[in-house]
Design an enzyme around this catalytic site. Structure first.
Site, PDB file in Angstrom:
ATOM      1  N   CYS A 196     121.298  63.215  77.971  1.00 61.93           N
ATOM      2  CA  CYS A 196     120.908  63.561  79.337  1.00 61.93           C
ATOM      3  C   CYS A 196     121.377  64.973  79.638  1.00 61.93           C
ATOM      4  O   CYS A 196     122.484  65.357  79.238  1.00 61.93           O
ATOM      5  CB  CYS A 196     121.535  62.577  80.327  1.00 61.93           C
ATOM      6  SG  CYS A 196     121.081  62.908  82.040  1.00 61.93           S
TER       7      CYS A 196
ATOM      8  N   HIS B 240     113.554  56.992  81.985  1.00 60.94           N
ATOM      9  CA  HIS B 240     114.840  57.691  82.106  1.00 60.94           C
ATOM     10  C   HIS B 240     114.883  58.479  83.425  1.00 60.94           C
ATOM     11  O   HIS B 240     115.896  58.427  84.146  1.00 60.94           O
ATOM     12  CB  HIS B 240     115.023  58.616  80.891  1.00 60.94           C
ATOM     13  CG  HIS B 240     116.268  59.440  80.897  1.00 60.94           C
ATOM     14  ND1 HIS B 240     117.332  59.239  80.023  1.00 60.94           N
ATOM     15  CD2 HIS B 240     116.646  60.494  81.679  1.00 60.94           C
ATOM     16  CE1 HIS B 240     118.285  60.118  80.278  1.00 60.94           C
ATOM     17  NE2 HIS B 240     117.900  60.909  81.271  1.00 60.94           N
ATOM     18  N   GLU B 241     113.801  59.186  83.745  1.00 63.99           N
ATOM     19  CA  GLU B 241     113.780  59.983  84.990  1.00 63.99           C
ATOM     20  C   GLU B 241     113.737  59.074  86.218  1.00 63.99           C
ATOM     21  O   GLU B 241     114.408  59.342  87.219  1.00 63.99           O
ATOM     22  CB  GLU B 241     112.589  60.950  84.996  1.00 63.99           C
ATOM     23  CG  GLU B 241     112.488  61.905  83.803  1.00 63.99           C
ATOM     24  CD  GLU B 241     113.772  62.620  83.442  1.00 63.99           C
ATOM     25  OE1 GLU B 241     114.660  62.767  84.311  1.00 63.99           O
ATOM     26  OE2 GLU B 241     113.916  63.024  82.268  1.00 63.99           O
TER      27      GLU B 241
HETATM   28  C1  UDB Z   1     116.266  65.489  77.587  1.00 62.25           C
HETATM   29  N1  UDB Z   1     115.810  65.792  75.279  1.00 62.25           N
HETATM   30  O1  UDB Z   1     115.640  66.460  77.926  1.00 62.25           O
HETATM   31  F1  UDB Z   1     112.746  61.749  71.071  1.00 62.25           F
HETATM   32  F2  UDB Z   1     110.617  65.843  70.730  1.00 62.25           F
HETATM   33  C2  UDB Z   1     116.857  65.403  76.194  1.00 62.25           C
HETATM   34  C3  UDB Z   1     118.138  66.248  76.028  1.00 62.25           C
HETATM   35  C4  UDB Z   1     119.177  65.779  77.041  1.00 62.25           C
HETATM   36  C5  UDB Z   1     118.657  66.025  74.632  1.00 62.25           C
HETATM   37  C6  UDB Z   1     117.868  67.718  76.244  1.00 62.25           C
HETATM   38  C7  UDB Z   1     115.210  64.948  74.408  1.00 62.25           C
HETATM   39  O2  UDB Z   1     115.542  63.779  74.305  1.00 62.25           O
HETATM   40  N2  UDB Z   1     114.221  65.504  73.654  1.00 62.25           N
HETATM   41  C8  UDB Z   1     113.407  64.888  72.751  1.00 62.25           C
HETATM   42  C9  UDB Z   1     113.529  63.546  72.387  1.00 62.25           C
HETATM   43  C10 UDB Z   1     112.666  63.015  71.425  1.00 62.25           C
HETATM   44  C11 UDB Z   1     111.683  63.789  70.876  1.00 62.25           C
HETATM   45  C12 UDB Z   1     111.588  65.108  71.261  1.00 62.25           C
HETATM   46  C13 UDB Z   1     112.429  65.662  72.188  1.00 62.25           C
HETATM   47  N3  UDB Z   1     116.453  64.466  78.450  1.00 62.25           N
HETATM   48  C14 UDB Z   1     115.989  64.679  79.810  1.00 62.25           C
HETATM   49  C15 UDB Z   1     116.962  64.272  80.868  1.00 62.25           C
HETATM   50  O3  UDB Z   1     118.171  64.227  80.760  1.00 62.25           O
HETATM   51  N4  UDB Z   1     116.382  63.979  81.990  1.00 62.25           N
HETATM   52  O4  UDB Z   1     117.050  63.492  83.030  1.00 62.25           O
HETATM   53  C16 UDB Z   1     116.960  63.170  78.074  1.00 62.25           C
HETATM   54  C17 UDB Z   1     115.867  62.304  77.416  1.00 62.25           C
HETATM   55  C18 UDB Z   1     116.460  61.044  76.792  1.00 62.25           C
HETATM   56  C19 UDB Z   1     115.351  60.055  76.756  1.00 62.25           C
HETATM   57  C20 UDB Z   1     114.302  60.520  77.692  1.00 62.25           C
HETATM   58  C21 UDB Z   1     114.820  61.761  78.335  1.00 62.25           C
HETATM   59 ZN    ZN Z   2     118.824  62.411  82.395  1.00 66.14          ZN
END
Ligand code: UDB
Ligand code: ZN
Length: 180
Positions: free
Chosen positions: A110, A153-154
């Site tokens: 996250c 998640h969001e």
């Molecule tokens: C993310 N990115 O943006 F399975 F191509 C995460 C971070 C916290 C590691 C930056 C991510 O999971 N990227 C990803 C995953 C894959 C394939 C791919 C890229 N978040 C967003 C966040 O914290 N929103 O509140 C966390 C993700 C975890 C599962 C869904 C969102």
């Molecule tokens: Zn998050």
């Protein structure tokens, strides 16, 4: 422009609040905020901009994560069929979901959590989400795979839920640490 400095981290009570519905049609201010959130996730996936501004490459961000307790989030993510989902959504709601569950292999992270927390985060395999886009269009989205996990998640952030709340082993550990 939003940067990691604007992202609130775990421990901030705003992440544990139930966010408020956005009044529609959205105000200019709410639309500008959501657009800035969408720009943030897009920029964060641009290697040059990510390095320059020290952005973690994100796939989604919810308003409580920038300290705004309102029901809106932005995603910029490509599904397993190479289809890009790049949108801001107001008042998203899961109107139906599969019984079947899934999880991301390797767990979740996250933007608001600066540590690794291992464990499977159970999610619905398929969801149907209704909401209003940044453009003011009412939409019904049928989602599966990675995109559906990002939306869940969001959506959790809008309800004060962190991904590790859903990890079974982590729940057991927390219980053990509680005073008797
Ligand atoms: C993310 N990115 O943006 F399975 F191509 C995460 C971070 C916290 C590691 C930056 C991510 O999971 N990227 C990803 C995953 C894959 C394939 C791919 C890229 N978040 C967003 C966040 O914290 N929103 O509140 C966390 C993700 C975890 C599962 C869904 C969102
Ligand atoms: Zn998050």
């Amino acid at each position: 422009m939003l940067t990691m400095k604007d992202v609130v981290r775990e421990g901030d009570p705003v992440l544990r609040k139930i966010a408020e519905e956005v009044q529609l049609p959205a105000s200019d201010e709410d639309r500008q905020t959501l657009q800035a959130m969408l720009d943030f996730v897009i920029n964060s996936q641009d290697p040059e901009l990510a390095e320059k501004f020290e952005l973690r490459p994100g796939v989604g961000i919810a308003a409580p994560q920038i300290g705004i307790s309102k029901r809106m989030f932005a995603v910029h993510v490509t599904d397993e069929q190479d289809q890009l989902y790049s949108l801001g959504i107001f008042n998203p709601k899961i109107v139906s979901h599969s019984v079947e569950e899934t999880h991301l292999e390797g767990g979740e992270g996250c933007l608001s959590v600066d540590r690794d927390i291992p464990g499977n985060v159970p999610r619905y395999s398929r969801i149907t989400v209704k909401g209003t886009t940044l453009e003011g269009e009412e939409v019904t989205l049928r989602l599966r795979g990675l995109v559906s996990i990002v939306f869940q998640h969001e959506l959790d952030h809008l309800n004060g839920i962190m991904f590790y709340d859903r990890i079974e082993a982590f729940k057991d550990k927390l219980k053990k640490e509680l005073p008797q």
